[in-house]
Motif scaffolding. Sequence first.
Motif, mmCIF file in Angstrom:
data_model
loop_
_atom_site.group_PDB
_atom_site.id
_atom_site.type_symbol
_atom_site.label_atom_id
_atom_site.label_comp_id
_atom_site.label_asym_id
_atom_site.label_seq_id
_atom_site.Cartn_x
_atom_site.Cartn_y
_atom_site.Cartn_z
ATOM 1 N N GLN A 39 0.839 -1.214 0.000
ATOM 2 C CA GLN A 39 0.000 0.000 0.000
ATOM 3 C C GLN A 39 0.859 1.243 0.000
ATOM 4 N N ASP A 56 -1.927 6.702 -2.326
ATOM 5 C CA ASP A 56 -3.316 6.864 -1.900
ATOM 6 C C ASP A 56 -4.259 6.023 -2.754
ATOM 7 N N ASN A 87 -5.146 2.209 2.955
ATOM 8 C CA ASN A 87 -3.998 3.000 3.407
ATOM 9 C C ASN A 87 -3.964 3.129 4.927
#
Length: 127
Positions: free
Chosen positions: A30, A35, A88
Motif C-alpha cells: 500500500q 493513496d 492505506n
Amino acid sequence: MSELRFTEDHEWLRTETDGSVTVGITPFAQDALGDVVYVQLPELQHYDKGAEASTVESVKAASGVYMPLSGEVVAVNAALEANPELVNEAPQGAGWFFRFIPANAGEVGQLLDQDAYDRLIKANAQA
C-alpha cells in the motif's frame, strides 16, 4: 502479527477460527501504491491460485490482487467500496479485501512467514 502469512506479490493472509482465510495487501504494497482511490472486489466464486481476484487503484497505478491459493471466495470487504482509503489507513486490519475457503488448508502454512517476507522486502530494496 506472527500468525500472518505472506505472498511474494505482497499479500497477507490470516487464517480465521472458522477456517476461512482473510486476504489483504501488505503495508509495503500500500505504501508503494500511494493513496488508494478504488478497489474492485472479487465475485463470490472459486478462483485458481494466481488468478487476479481483485484490483486496487491508486493515484499512482492500478495493481491486481492475486488469489494466493486455490479456493472459494466467501466474503468481501464491502466497506472498501465507499471507503477505499481503509487500505492505506489499516492495510492489515479494516483494509482487508476478501475471505476465502482454501481448497487445501495445509497450503497456507507453506507461504512466507514474517521473517521470510521481511527478507524478501530487504532483497527487493537492494535489487
